[in-house]
Design an enzyme around this catalytic site. Structure first.
Site, PDB file in Angstrom:
ATOM      1  N   HIS A 156       0.832  -1.220   0.000  1.00 26.89           N
ATOM      2  CA  HIS A 156       0.000   0.000   0.000  1.00 26.89           C
ATOM      3  C   HIS A 156       0.863   1.265   0.000  1.00 26.89           C
ATOM      4  CE1 HIS A 156      -3.278  -2.747   1.348  1.00 26.89           C
ATOM      5  NE2 HIS A 156      -2.290  -3.294   2.052  1.00 26.89           N
ATOM      6  N   SER A 277      14.825  22.254 -15.717  1.00 27.70           N
ATOM      7  CA  SER A 277      13.622  23.028 -15.976  1.00 27.70           C
ATOM      8  C   SER A 277      14.014  24.338 -16.639  1.00 27.70           C
ATOM      9  CB  SER A 277      12.914  23.308 -14.646  1.00 27.70           C
ATOM     10  OG  SER A 277      12.091  24.453 -14.755  1.00 27.70           O
ATOM     11  N   LYS A 283      15.959  22.396 -10.526  1.00 24.35           N
ATOM     12  CA  LYS A 283      15.313  21.136 -10.868  1.00 24.35           C
ATOM     13  C   LYS A 283      16.205  20.131 -11.577  1.00 24.35           C
ATOM     14  CE  LYS A 283      11.094  20.593 -11.123  1.00 24.35           C
ATOM     15  NZ  LYS A 283      10.215  19.725 -10.355  1.00 24.35           N
ATOM     16  N   GLU A 290       9.906   8.981 -16.758  1.00 24.30           N
ATOM     17  CA  GLU A 290       8.527   9.424 -16.969  1.00 24.30           C
ATOM     18  C   GLU A 290       8.065   9.132 -18.392  1.00 24.30           C
ATOM     19  OE1 GLU A 290       7.713  13.519 -15.195  1.00 24.30           O
ATOM     20  OE2 GLU A 290       9.844  13.269 -14.848  1.00 24.30           O
TER      21      GLU A 290
END
Ligand code: ARG
Length: 457
Positions: A156, A277, A283, A290
């Site tokens: 979980h 970024s 970043k 992804e």
């Protein structure tokens, strides 16, 4: 240009229809398989005296020349020759004259295209299997370095029990091993030779189907001509195998993305596999992971698309089936693009062992072991579960871990607890006492690694 099938027509197709109907844009990638198939077919036609032996020779030579010219980039295909099959036949006839017109004897584009896709996709499946083997061996190498790297295991997404990074990596090893087996199984059903099915009802020529199969490295021939030209199960199966591979990659990527976050900080992707970024200077984003996760969607979509294309098609061939190619080609391309970047991203990532250990120590991942400790002292498990539950409640209130309890604190919960509890609930014990086959203990993982290495040999 006059159509190869133009005889019964009184006018040309509309240019819009030429464009619409044509598949050369995407089926030209099967040129090698188309030529190999035609060479085998011509050789057989000559051997069976269906066409003169010298014509068969001319055809074979002509096709070899075309293959070389395509590879040298000297040939531009024609939209109005529709597809790769008719483009090559047209070029052949332009080059060698009448002999070229005999190539299509006893064959239809319906069994020809069925052959080409089966050959093309089994070649691609072999390349993908090879990449999966590389991934499996990368997982093994990484696992070997991390049999003592303790990290929290989750259910979980809540900390559950400690495992090691090696154990976690070897879980993926098992998935990719099944993916290889699935591909192999799929290719077994794909590599069945359909030539001789003709347009749908076979042919009256005395073709030697087994010979053609042997020439092309197929072990079996299709058993029913209607099925031979209309079966696309193998495309769907492959799309299924590829979807499952992407699902595994995507789950793995999801974990790497989470693990790269400041909140987890378990790993850091190499700079070569991250991006920045345009606005936020601090970043470092795990874009590669992804994108792999994102590309999973298109591969799933193609599986559904193929199933839907096939669902309402009466036997045998229908032009709908030309729509099999773009989706399955894109699925193949996507998986072939994802695997190599994934492998390198994984191999180059930095593991923050201390953060993983710290993560494993928090969150009461040793609570089960505390309960098991009490069981070993004679307390029934359900009762032990309750005692440790109360200990955890107390620990949360007092902001400490179970290991931080003093003996007095432990005794408050159970008289059975002694000094040996500290060792019993240490991370090392929690991991290394779980030494059943399939468990996270170093010795169990080492056996799993040894078995995996033996498989890859
Ligand atoms: N380009 C077609 C395909 O990909 C080849 C078969 C065409 N057959 C036909 N009878 N129109 O399916």
């Amino acid at each position: 240009m006059a159509k190869l099938w133009g005889g019964r027509f009184s006018k040309n197709t509309d240019v819009k229809v030429d464009d619409f109907n044509s598949s050369i844009r995407f089926d030209k990638r099967m040129y090698r398989q188309d030529i190999r198939g035609s060479i085998a077919h011509a050789k057989m036609l000559g051997k069976q005296n269906i066409i003169p032996a010298e014509d068969a020779e001319k055809i074979i030579e002509g096709l070899q020349g075309i293959l070389e010219d395509i590879e040298a980039g000297k040939i531009s295909f024609m939209i109005d020759a529709e597809d790769i099959h008719m483009n090559i036949e047209t070029i052949l006839t332009q080059r060698i004259g009448d002999a070229g017109k005999r190539l299509h004897t006893g064959r239809s584009r319906n069994d020809q295209v069925a052959l080409d896709i089966r050959m093309y996709l089994s070649d691609e499946a072999a390349e993908i299997s090879e990449m999966l083997l590389q991934l499996r061996s990368t997982l093994i190498s990484l696992a070997k370095e991390h049999t003592e790297t303790v990290m929290p295991g989750y259910t979980h997404l809540q900390k559950a029990q400690p495992v090691t990074l090696a154990h976690h990596l070897m879980a993926y090893y098992e998935m990719f091993k099944r993916d290889c087996a699935r591909l192999e199984d799929c290719v077994g059903r794909m590599k069945v030779m359909p030539l001789g099915s003709g347009a749908l009802a076979g042919t009256t020529y005395p073709l030697d189907r087994e010979f053609v199969a042997g020439e092309l490295g197929f072990e079996k021939i299709t058993a029913n001509s209607l099925d031979g030209v209309s079966d696309r199960d193998f495309c769907i199966e492959l799309a299924g195998c590829l979807s499952i591979i992407m699902m595994h990659l995507s789950r793995f990527c999801e974990e790497l993305i989470l693990w790269s976050s400041h909140e987890f900080s378990f790993v850091e992707m190499d700079d070569a596999y991250s991006t920045g970024s345009s606005i936020m200077p601090q970043k470092k984003n795990p874009d590669v992971a992804e994108l792999i996760r994102g590309k999973t969607g298109r591969v799933y979509g193609h599986l559904m698309g193929l199933l839907t294309t096939m669902k309402g098609i009466p036997l045998a061939y229908n032009k709908d089936m030309q729509e099999d190619k773009e989706p399955i080609f894109d699925s193949v391309d996507t998986v072939k693009m994802c695997l190599p970047v994934f492998i390198d991203m994984l191999a180059s990532m930095k593991v923050k062992k201390d953060k993983m250990l710290q993560g494993a120590k928090g969150g009461f991942t040793n609570a089960t072991d505390a309960a098991d400790y009490l069981v070993k002292k004679g307390v029934p498990f359900r009762e032990a579960h309750g005692i440790v539950g109360r200990m955890v409640f107390y620990a949360i209130e007092n902001e400490k871990n179970l290991d931080d309890f003093t003996m007095e604190e432990f005794k408050e919960f159970s008289e059975k607890i002694d000094d040996d509890i500290y060792n019993a609930i240490s991370m090392d014990t929690c991991v290394n006492e779980r030494k059943l086959v399939g468990g996270p203990a170093k010795e169990a993982v080492n056996s799993a690694i040894a078995a995996a290495e033996a498989e890859l040999k």
